[in-house]
Design a protein around this motif. Structure first.
Motif, PDB file in Angstrom:
ATOM      1  N   LEU A  58      -6.373 -10.921  -0.139  1.00 38.45           N
ATOM      2  CA  LEU A  58      -5.892  -9.963  -1.125  1.00 38.45           C
ATOM      3  C   LEU A  58      -7.046  -9.602  -2.053  1.00 38.45           C
ATOM      4  CD1 LEU A  58      -2.519 -11.693  -2.088  1.00 38.45           C
ATOM      5  CD2 LEU A  58      -2.933 -10.021  -0.277  1.00 38.45           C
ATOM      6  N   ILE A  59      -7.172  -8.319  -2.370  1.00 34.78           N
ATOM      7  CA  ILE A  59      -8.209  -7.891  -3.311  1.00 34.78           C
ATOM      8  C   ILE A  59      -7.580  -7.049  -4.412  1.00 34.78           C
ATOM      9  CG2 ILE A  59     -10.046  -7.968  -1.578  1.00 34.78           C
ATOM     10  CD1 ILE A  59     -10.006  -4.899  -1.561  1.00 34.78           C
ATOM     11  N   SER A  60      -8.112  -7.200  -5.606  1.00 31.86           N
ATOM     12  CA  SER A  60      -7.603  -6.444  -6.746  1.00 31.86           C
ATOM     13  C   SER A  60      -7.998  -4.978  -6.627  1.00 31.86           C
ATOM     14  CB  SER A  60      -8.169  -7.008  -8.045  1.00 31.86           C
ATOM     15  OG  SER A  60      -9.574  -6.804  -8.102  1.00 31.86           O
ATOM     16  N   LYS A  61      -7.289  -4.128  -7.343  1.00 38.76           N
ATOM     17  CA  LYS A  61      -7.614  -2.699  -7.376  1.00 38.76           C
ATOM     18  C   LYS A  61      -9.035  -2.499  -7.902  1.00 38.76           C
ATOM     19  CE  LYS A  61      -6.784   1.762  -7.391  1.00 38.76           C
ATOM     20  NZ  LYS A  61      -7.479   2.445  -6.316  1.00 38.76           N
ATOM     21  N   GLU A  62      -9.439  -3.285  -8.901  1.00 35.79           N
ATOM     22  CA  GLU A  62     -10.804  -3.183  -9.440  1.00 35.79           C
ATOM     23  C   GLU A  62     -11.834  -3.493  -8.360  1.00 35.79           C
ATOM     24  OE1 GLU A  62      -8.110  -4.035 -12.892  1.00 35.79           O
ATOM     25  OE2 GLU A  62      -8.332  -4.867 -10.897  1.00 35.79           O
ATOM     26  N   SER A  77       0.482  -3.926  -3.412  1.00 40.13           N
ATOM     27  CA  SER A  77       1.506  -4.585  -4.206  1.00 40.13           C
ATOM     28  C   SER A  77       1.082  -4.625  -5.668  1.00 40.13           C
ATOM     29  CB  SER A  77       1.744  -6.004  -3.683  1.00 40.13           C
ATOM     30  OG  SER A  77       2.914  -6.537  -4.237  1.00 40.13           O
ATOM     31  N   GLN A  78       1.996  -5.090  -6.492  1.00 39.19           N
ATOM     32  CA  GLN A  78       1.753  -5.180  -7.935  1.00 39.19           C
ATOM     33  C   GLN A  78       2.540  -6.370  -8.458  1.00 39.19           C
ATOM     34  OE1 GLN A  78       3.720  -2.309 -10.724  1.00 39.19           O
ATOM     35  NE2 GLN A  78       1.609  -1.589 -10.977  1.00 39.19           N
ATOM     36  N   ILE A  79       1.928  -7.093  -9.394  1.00 42.77           N
ATOM     37  CA  ILE A  79       2.632  -8.205 -10.013  1.00 42.77           C
ATOM     38  C   ILE A  79       2.552  -8.074 -11.529  1.00 42.77           C
ATOM     39  CG2 ILE A  79       2.384  -9.901  -8.161  1.00 42.77           C
ATOM     40  CD1 ILE A  79      -0.004 -11.076  -9.726  1.00 42.77           C
ATOM     41  N   PHE A  80       3.522  -8.651 -12.181  1.00 46.64           N
ATOM     42  CA  PHE A  80       3.503  -8.791 -13.626  1.00 46.64           C
ATOM     43  C   PHE A  80       3.246 -10.267 -13.878  1.00 46.64           C
ATOM     44  CE2 PHE A  80       5.842  -4.970 -12.797  1.00 46.64           C
ATOM     45  CZ  PHE A  80       5.385  -4.103 -13.767  1.00 46.64           C
ATOM     46  N   ALA A  81       2.024 -10.587 -14.234  1.00 46.56           N
ATOM     47  CA  ALA A  81       1.606 -11.979 -14.337  1.00 46.56           C
ATOM     48  C   ALA A  81       1.688 -12.492 -15.763  1.00 46.56           C
ATOM     49  CB  ALA A  81       0.182 -12.128 -13.811  1.00 46.56           C
ATOM     50  N   LYS A  82       2.077 -13.741 -15.884  1.00 48.83           N
ATOM     51  CA  LYS A  82       2.156 -14.408 -17.185  1.00 48.83           C
ATOM     52  C   LYS A  82       0.780 -14.380 -17.852  1.00 48.83           C
ATOM     53  CE  LYS A  82       3.082 -18.900 -19.219  1.00 48.83           C
ATOM     54  NZ  LYS A  82       3.379 -20.304 -18.951  1.00 48.83           N
TER      55      LYS A  82
END
Length: 93
Positions: A58-62, A77-82
């Motif tokens: 997995l790689i970030s959008k950045e 995908s997208q997550i809402f991380a703590k």
């Protein structure tokens, strides 16, 4: 091969790649010094890695935006991380 030959279960790991600024170096005291990497960039990468399954990268959008060669994207995908105020976008390659 080693695991199979010795009767151990097959190992499979997920990988996350992110980019950004962080601190890399020896952290601690004279009694207990450890080489470490710290910063928000590490936290985000850890959150993305937590979404991975064995064998996934997995790689970030950045990170995706900084790669200059074509990538074969399997899923986004997208997550809402703590601890992170905005959603974290990433993709599977």
């Amino acid at each position: 091969v080693f695991c199979r030959k010795n009767g151990f279960p097959k190992l499979s790991l997920g990988i996350a790649i992110h980019c950004g600024e962080g601190f890399v170096g020896n952290v601690g005291t004279e009694k207990m010094m450890r080489y470490n990497v710290i910063g928000n960039v590490v936290n985000i990468c850890s959150r993305i890695e937590g979404c991975s399954l064995g064998g996934q990268i997995l790689i970030s959008k950045e990170m995706e935006d900084n790669i200059k060669v074509p990538l074969k994207i399997k899923a986004r995908s997208q997550i809402f991380a703590k601890g992170i105020s905005k959603p974290v976008d990433f993709c599977q390659i």
